[in-house]
Structures are given as structure tokens and as C-alpha cells.
Design an enzyme around this catalytic site. Structure first.
Site, short mmCIF file in Angstrom:
data_model
loop_
_atom_site.label_atom_id
_atom_site.label_comp_id
_atom_site.label_asym_id
_atom_site.label_seq_id
_atom_site.Cartn_x
_atom_site.Cartn_y
_atom_site.Cartn_z
N TYR A 1 -24.69 77.83 -37.31
CA TYR A 1 -26.02 77.99 -36.72
C TYR A 1 -26.76 76.64 -36.76
O TYR A 1 -26.16 75.60 -36.58
CB TYR A 1 -26.82 79.10 -37.42
CG TYR A 1 -26.03 80.37 -37.60
CD1 TYR A 1 -25.52 81.05 -36.49
CD2 TYR A 1 -25.79 80.90 -38.85
CE1 TYR A 1 -24.81 82.22 -36.65
CE2 TYR A 1 -25.08 82.08 -39.01
CZ TYR A 1 -24.60 82.73 -37.92
OH TYR A 1 -23.88 83.88 -38.07
N TYR B 1 -18.76 92.31 -26.69
CA TYR B 1 -19.41 91.44 -27.68
C TYR B 1 -19.82 92.23 -28.94
O TYR B 1 -19.57 91.81 -30.07
CB TYR B 1 -20.62 90.73 -27.05
CG TYR B 1 -21.37 89.90 -28.06
CD1 TYR B 1 -20.87 88.67 -28.48
CD2 TYR B 1 -22.54 90.38 -28.65
CE1 TYR B 1 -21.53 87.93 -29.46
CE2 TYR B 1 -23.20 89.65 -29.62
CZ TYR B 1 -22.69 88.44 -30.02
OH TYR B 1 -23.34 87.72 -31.00
N LYS C 1 -16.29 84.94 -33.20
CA LYS C 1 -16.44 83.98 -32.09
C LYS C 1 -15.31 82.95 -32.10
O LYS C 1 -14.95 82.43 -31.05
CB LYS C 1 -17.83 83.31 -32.17
CG LYS C 1 -18.94 84.31 -31.85
CD LYS C 1 -20.34 83.81 -32.15
CE LYS C 1 -21.34 84.92 -31.84
NZ LYS C 1 -22.67 84.72 -32.37
N SER D 1 -20.18 87.04 -36.52
CA SER D 1 -19.94 85.88 -35.66
C SER D 1 -18.67 85.11 -35.96
O SER D 1 -18.31 84.22 -35.20
CB SER D 1 -21.13 84.93 -35.73
OG SER D 1 -22.15 85.42 -34.91
N VAL E 1 -23.30 86.90 -39.92
CA VAL E 1 -24.41 87.48 -40.67
C VAL E 1 -23.99 88.64 -41.57
O VAL E 1 -24.80 89.18 -42.31
CB VAL E 1 -25.59 87.91 -39.76
CG1 VAL E 1 -26.22 86.71 -39.08
CG2 VAL E 1 -25.17 88.97 -38.76
N1 GLU Z 1 -24.03 90.73 -34.10
C1 GLU Z 1 -24.87 89.63 -34.41
C2 GLU Z 1 -25.73 89.32 -33.24
O1 GLU Z 1 -25.26 89.24 -32.15
C3 GLU Z 1 -24.02 88.45 -34.77
C4 GLU Z 1 -24.84 87.38 -35.33
C5 GLU Z 1 -24.08 86.47 -36.21
O2 GLU Z 1 -23.24 86.85 -37.05
O3 GLU Z 1 -24.34 85.28 -36.02
O4 GLU Z 1 -26.92 89.16 -33.36
#
Ligand code: GLU
Length: 304
Positions: free
Chosen positions: A240, A188, A66, A63, A258
Site C-alpha cells: 500500500y 475480485y 493480487k 490482497s 487486510v
Molecule cells: N477485499 C479488500 C478490498 O477490496 C482487499 C483489500 C486488501 O487486502 O488490500 O477492499
């Protein structure tokens, strides 16, 4: 500031934190990464570089990507982005479907999965080849010409991404995706599968500590206002549903993934990346969070 000594002290301090979290196992390719890895790299806006541990080993940035897709989307569509994605903390798990439902398909922010999927959609609409645009941007920002997608992780994401598929379908059903669900998810899943090291990530994020100007490129990647806004979104939404706790303990705009990475910036001073794969129940690196807490404690500097 003697950052080399500070990083050494941090590495000592975090030792007792190992074994308290769990390596992500919901994506099989991530479950195979040893939990005892630890790397940290810090770059100052005036050209200093400091590292410790596994700072040059690549890991799945997940993430953290992002932040970089948001950068690109903002530079394409500017303020219009905020009609499709909010900018408030979610207070919910990063892949919450419930919240998206009661907010009628407008994701809370671009740092949770639903919001990032909308951002991916913006890239697909505006780029001839969105994956290549993302690679080009990260290669330029990090100075590492071979930054790429890990195909094993990308496949693993695609094979197990049922919740992301549900989020994307729901967004499509609410008219908040312009492109086909599978095309958006393909981008994504690939962005999540980018493999980079702490050294590379600290370079790639340095423009956010420098008013939008990349010291490496000697050019503006974002306007000062856009850079301020990306940092604000990281500060309020980047960890998060543990973002308040992180601000309380660390006090820096940051984004976690993650894969166990966290990128943070102290505007005007430095960008730092830390990696250690064991996660807490919110999905944030346990050792990485402790390392950043020690960093702001030992330096006596945070955004507060
Ligand atoms: N590839 C993970 C998902 O989409 C990313 C989650 C993350 O790093 O927050 O669930």
C-alpha cells in the site's frame, strides 16, 4: 542457517507488538478474527520448511491474491498488460478513487484495488472459468487440493464493496474493463476471499524465489523475466502506501492483505508467509511487519 531457532526468536521478539494495531473491521467477516493469532512459515528453494505458531491455520488472504492473479494475467497477455495498468507506487490508499480519476482510468499498479480489478478483467476475458482457473493455479502451486473461497467473506465483500464498485464503474466508464462490472467484481471479491495458511502461501509463492520455477511442480510458472518483474512490482507497490517504510525496515519484495497476511520472498533463497490480523493505519499487519523485519535482521540477508 538455523531457521527454526530464528523463527522462535522472532516469536519472542514480536510479543510486545500485539495490541498496537486493529483487526480490519470494514469487512464484517474479517472483524470476527481474534487479533492475537500469529503464524509464520518459511520455505527454502532447496526444500527446507520451517514454521511457528498458527502457520497451518487458514485465513483470508485478501490482497495477497493480487500477486497470483497478476501471475496468471502476465502469462496470458504478457507485456500488453502494462498498457492498461501502470507499475509505479501509488503513494495513496489502496482503494483511492481520486488517483484513478486524475490518471484517466489507468490504475497506478496491479497491487492496488483498481489495478487488481483490471487484472481480474483480463482473467475473465481469457479463461473459460476464471474462478476455477485461479483455484486450480493456487491448488497446484500450494500442493493443497482443498484451497477454496470462503463464501462468508465473499458475500461480506460483495455486500460492503461500495468503493470497489465505484472503482470498477469508473474503469468501465474509461473503457478499461472489457467485461461487465458485476462479473469482474464477482471474481475480485472471490479472489479476496481465498482462505489459505502461511504454510500453503509460502509454497505457492516459492516460484518467485526460484526464477519462476515451482520446486513443487518442477516446472516454470513464469519466465525468469516475468518472475523478476512480479517481484519488482511487489517491492515497489506491495505494501500500500507504506511500501517505502517496509523496504527500509525489511528489504524484501512482499505483498500484504487486510486479513493480516504478508508474503515475502528473498530471490534465490526462500519464500516466507506471516499472519497476524492486527493492522496499522496503512492496512499492513503490525506484528507481521515486525516479524519480517526481525527475519532480515537476524539472518543478515535482504535484497539489499
Ligand atoms: N477485499 C479488500 C478490498 O477490496 C482487499 C483489500 C486488501 O487486502 O488490500 O477492499
Amino acid at each position: 542457517m538455523d531457521f527454526d531457532r530464528i523463527l522462535e526468536e522472532i516469536a519472542q521478539h514480536v510479543r510486545p507488538c500485539f495490541g498496537k494495531g486493529r483487526v480490519a473491521d470494514y469487512i464484517p467477516a474479517l472483524a470476527a478474527v481474534p487479533g492475537d493469532k500469529f503464524g509464520m512459515a518459511l520455505r527454502t528453494v532447496d526444500g527446507g520448511y520451517h514454521e511457528i505458531g498458527d502457520a497451518r491455520e487458514r485465513f483470508s488472504i485478501q490482497s495477497i491474491s493480487k500477486v497470483f492473479t497478476l501471475n496468471i494475467a502476465v502469462s496470458y497477455v504478457g507485456e500488453a498488460l502494462w498498457r492498461r495498468v501502470g507499475r509505479e507506487p501509488s503513494g495513496n490508499p489502496f482503494n483511492s478513487l481520486v488517483q484513478l480519476e486524475y490518471e484517466q482510468g489507468i490504475p497506478r499498479n496491479p497491487m492496488i484495488n483498481a489495478g487488481a480489478i483490471v487484472v481480474s478483467d483480463v482473467l475473465l476475458t481469457h479463461c473459460d472459468d476464471a474462478k476455477q482457473t485461479l483455484l486450480d493455479r493456487l491448488r497446484a502451486l500450494s500442493g493443497a487440493a482443498d484451497v477454496g473461497f470462503d463464501p462468508v467473506v465473499a458475500r461480506s465483500e460483495a455486500e460492503t464493496g461500495f468503493i470497489n464498485r465505484a472503482l470498477a464503474s469508473f474503469l468501465k466508464g474509461h473503457g478499461n474493463l472489457e467485461n461487465e462490472v458485476e462479473a469482474v467484481l464477482d471474481l475480485y471479491f472471490h479472489q479476496c476471499a481465498l482462505a489459505m495458511s502461511c504454510s500453503e502461501l509460502s509454497m505457492a509463492a516459492l516460484h518467485l524465489a526460484n526464477g519462476g520455477v515451482s520446486p513443487l511442480l518442477g516446472a516454470a510458472v513464469l519466465t525468469p523475466q516475468q518472475s523478476k518483474r512480479v517481484n519488482a512490482v511487489m517491492l515497489t507497490c506491495g505494501l500500500y502506501d507504506a511500501v517505502g517504510e517496509f523496504a527500509f525496515r525489511v528489504g524484501l519484495p512482499a505483498k500484504s492483505g487486510v486479513g493480516g497476511g504478508i508474503v515475502a520472498v528473498l530471490p534465490g533463497h526462500y519464500a516466507v508467509a506471516v499472519w497476524s490480523p492486527e493492522l496499522d493505519e496503512s492496512g499492513n499487519s503490525t506484528v507481521g511487519g515486525a516479524a519480517l523485519e526481525h527475519l532480515t535482521t537476524l539472518t543478515g540477508h535482504s535484497v539489499f
